[in-house]
Design a protein around this motif. Structure first.
Motif, short mmCIF file in Angstrom:
data_model
loop_
_atom_site.label_atom_id
_atom_site.label_comp_id
_atom_site.label_asym_id
_atom_site.label_seq_id
_atom_site.Cartn_x
_atom_site.Cartn_y
_atom_site.Cartn_z
N ASP A 197 -3.53 31.29 4.45
CA ASP A 197 -4.33 32.52 4.28
C ASP A 197 -5.61 32.26 3.49
O ASP A 197 -6.66 32.83 3.81
N ASN A 198 -5.54 31.41 2.46
CA ASN A 198 -6.74 31.11 1.67
C ASN A 198 -7.80 30.43 2.52
O ASN A 198 -9.00 30.72 2.40
N PHE A 199 -7.39 29.51 3.38
CA PHE A 199 -8.34 28.81 4.24
C PHE A 199 -8.94 29.77 5.27
O PHE A 199 -10.14 29.69 5.56
N THR A 200 -8.12 30.64 5.82
CA THR A 200 -8.63 31.63 6.77
C THR A 200 -9.67 32.53 6.11
O THR A 200 -10.73 32.82 6.69
N GLU A 201 -9.38 32.97 4.90
CA GLU A 201 -10.34 33.82 4.18
C GLU A 201 -11.62 33.06 3.85
O GLU A 201 -12.72 33.62 3.92
N ALA A 202 -11.47 31.78 3.50
CA ALA A 202 -12.65 30.99 3.13
C ALA A 202 -13.60 30.83 4.30
O ALA A 202 -14.83 30.94 4.14
N PHE A 203 -13.07 30.59 5.49
CA PHE A 203 -13.94 30.42 6.66
C PHE A 203 -14.65 31.71 7.03
O PHE A 203 -15.66 31.69 7.73
N GLN A 204 -14.14 32.85 6.57
CA GLN A 204 -14.78 34.14 6.84
C GLN A 204 -15.59 34.64 5.66
O GLN A 204 -16.13 35.75 5.70
N ASP A 205 -15.71 33.83 4.61
CA ASP A 205 -16.39 34.23 3.38
C ASP A 205 -17.89 33.93 3.50
O ASP A 205 -18.31 32.76 3.49
N ALA A 206 -18.70 34.96 3.62
CA ALA A 206 -20.14 34.76 3.77
C ALA A 206 -20.77 34.14 2.53
O ALA A 206 -21.71 33.35 2.62
N GLU A 207 -20.25 34.47 1.34
CA GLU A 207 -20.80 33.91 0.11
C GLU A 207 -20.54 32.41 0.02
O GLU A 207 -21.38 31.66 -0.49
N MET A 208 -19.39 31.96 0.51
CA MET A 208 -19.12 30.52 0.50
C MET A 208 -20.11 29.79 1.39
O MET A 208 -20.66 28.73 1.02
N TRP A 209 -20.37 30.32 2.57
CA TRP A 209 -21.31 29.67 3.48
C TRP A 209 -22.73 29.72 2.94
O TRP A 209 -23.51 28.79 3.14
N ARG A 210 -23.06 30.80 2.24
CA ARG A 210 -24.38 30.87 1.61
C ARG A 210 -24.53 29.81 0.53
O ARG A 210 -25.55 29.13 0.45
N ALA A 211 -23.48 29.66 -0.29
CA ALA A 211 -23.52 28.63 -1.33
C ALA A 211 -23.56 27.23 -0.72
O ALA A 211 -24.26 26.34 -1.22
N LEU A 212 -22.86 27.03 0.37
CA LEU A 212 -22.90 25.74 1.05
C LEU A 212 -24.29 25.47 1.61
O LEU A 212 -24.78 24.34 1.56
N GLY A 213 -24.95 26.51 2.12
CA GLY A 213 -26.32 26.34 2.59
C GLY A 213 -27.27 25.95 1.47
O GLY A 213 -28.15 25.10 1.66
N HIS A 214 -27.10 26.55 0.29
CA HIS A 214 -27.92 26.16 -0.86
C HIS A 214 -27.68 24.68 -1.23
O HIS A 214 -28.62 23.95 -1.57
N THR A 215 -26.41 24.26 -1.14
CA THR A 215 -26.09 22.87 -1.46
C THR A 215 -26.76 21.91 -0.48
O THR A 215 -27.32 20.89 -0.88
N LEU A 216 -26.70 22.24 0.80
CA LEU A 216 -27.32 21.38 1.81
C LEU A 216 -28.84 21.36 1.65
O LEU A 216 -29.48 20.31 1.84
N PHE A 217 -29.42 22.50 1.31
CA PHE A 217 -30.87 22.54 1.11
C PHE A 217 -31.28 21.68 -0.08
O PHE A 217 -32.25 20.91 -0.01
N PHE A 218 -30.54 21.78 -1.17
CA PHE A 218 -30.83 20.94 -2.32
C PHE A 218 -30.68 19.45 -1.98
O PHE A 218 -31.49 18.62 -2.40
N THR A 219 -29.66 19.12 -1.22
CA THR A 219 -29.46 17.73 -0.82
C THR A 219 -30.63 17.22 0.00
O THR A 219 -31.10 16.09 -0.18
N ALA A 220 -31.13 18.06 0.91
CA ALA A 220 -32.24 17.65 1.77
C ALA A 220 -33.53 17.43 0.99
O ALA A 220 -34.26 16.46 1.23
N ILE A 221 -33.82 18.31 0.02
CA ILE A 221 -35.10 18.20 -0.68
C ILE A 221 -35.05 17.23 -1.86
O ILE A 221 -36.10 16.90 -2.43
N SER A 222 -33.86 16.78 -2.23
CA SER A 222 -33.77 15.87 -3.38
C SER A 222 -33.48 14.43 -2.96
O SER A 222 -33.92 13.49 -3.63
N THR A 223 -32.75 14.21 -1.88
CA THR A 223 -32.34 12.86 -1.51
C THR A 223 -33.52 11.98 -1.13
O THR A 223 -33.65 10.84 -1.62
N ILE A 224 -34.38 12.48 -0.26
CA ILE A 224 -35.51 11.66 0.21
C ILE A 224 -36.44 11.28 -0.94
O ILE A 224 -36.78 10.09 -1.09
#
Length: 302
Positions: A66-93
């Motif tokens: 149930d926790n995993f099902t809720e996580a995949f439907q959690d918009a805030e989690m995906w938003r935070a993951l998007g912030h993480t990927l954006f930071f990775t893109a602008i900092s790694t290079i």
């Protein structure tokens, strides 16, 4: 005179001796610590992700996926993951390219090399608390150095940590200054290991400085570039400390990475089971991203 017949050792005794070999005994302290601080927490966290464990008083109960099902439907989690990927893109290079440029400058024989090495590597030795306090002063809206410089040339002040479109870039800049020294050190060591006869052969063929850089230096640095890129992606994906100290995920959650979201869910929302499920989803994404990047870079190297 005949020698006495040999008695074959018992099979059980021999197997026990092989099991408790000297090599295993030497490795046993590490295995105990590894099991206590890595294997057991991983198993405990996985079990917790299948329950409704909370910091409140109620006893946890098994709820399956149930926790995993809720996580995949959690918009805030995906938003935070998007912030993480954006930071990775602008900092790694920048952390790879700037480190390479710094190493090339020092390797070419700048006067006072020990000063340059110390200046480039010293910020990496500072604790994150010092980094956060230092850059909070630099980004201070009224008295900060950067806004003072902008004001001196007639430009308006910038809300480095208060504007949603700027805050993540400001964190990436602070991270670049703080951590680029480690990559610089790896590149410098790799440059010093390149054989001199390669440069001598290129010089005999009439290659100039830029040609030697593109044809000799950069190809010899491919392996270390793969290592640095993979390590940097992993480090950027796990960003938390500097974000929490500089913005606490603000403004309006625009800089909150997924690790901070896990922290907020688990220790502010008291939902440890749900936070564990999110952390395992994130762990799987990190492993997948690192594997894809490593394979892609290895193929490009060949």
């Amino acid at each position: 005179m005949t020698s006495p017949p040999r008695v074959a050792p018992r099979s059980g005794t021999g197997s026990v001796r092989r099991f408790f070999s000297p090599g295993l005994l030497f490795a046993l302290p590490f295995l105990v610590l590894f099991g206590a601080f890595m294997i057991w927490p991983l198993g405990q966290g996985l079990w917790m992700s299948l329950t409704d464990t909370s910091l409140s008083a109620h006893a946890p109960s098994f709820i399956g996926l149930d926790n995993f099902t809720e996580a995949f439907q959690d918009a805030e989690m995906w938003r935070a993951l998007g912030h993480t990927l954006f930071f990775t893109a602008i900092s790694t290079i920048p952390l790879v390219v700037v480190a390479l440029g710094m190493a090339l400058l020092v390797h070419t024989g700048l006067p006072g090399q020990w000063v340059w090495r110390l200046a480039f590597f010293a910020p990496y030795l500072l604790p994150v608390g010092v980094i956060g306090l230092l850059w909070l002063w630099l980004y201070e809206p009224d008295l900060g150095l950067y806004n003072q410089l902008l004001d001196s040339i007639g430009l308006g002040a910038v809300g480095w940590l208060t504007e949603e479109s700027v805050a993540m870039w400001a964190i990436a800049l602070a991270t670049l200054w703080w951590t680029v020294g480690f990559n610089f050190l790896l590149y410098l060591a790799a440059l010093q290991s390149i054989p001199d006869h390669l440069y001598e052969a290129a010089a005999i063929d009439g290659a100039g400085g830029w040609r030697r850089l593109w044809s000799v230096t950069l190809p010899q640095l491919r392996r270390i570039t793969v290592v640095i890129s993979v390590l940097q992606v992993l480090a950027s994906l796990k960003v938390f400390d500097q974000v929490y100290l500089l913005t606490k995920g603000g403004p309006n959650g625009s800089t909150r990475p997924v690790v901070e979201y896990i922290y907020d869910v688990g220790f502010t929302g008291y939902r440890l089971g749900y936070a564990s499920a999110i952390s395992y989803i994130f762990f799987a994404l990190v492993v997948l991203a690192s594997a894809v990047q490593f394979v892609a870079l290895r193929r490009r190297e060949k």
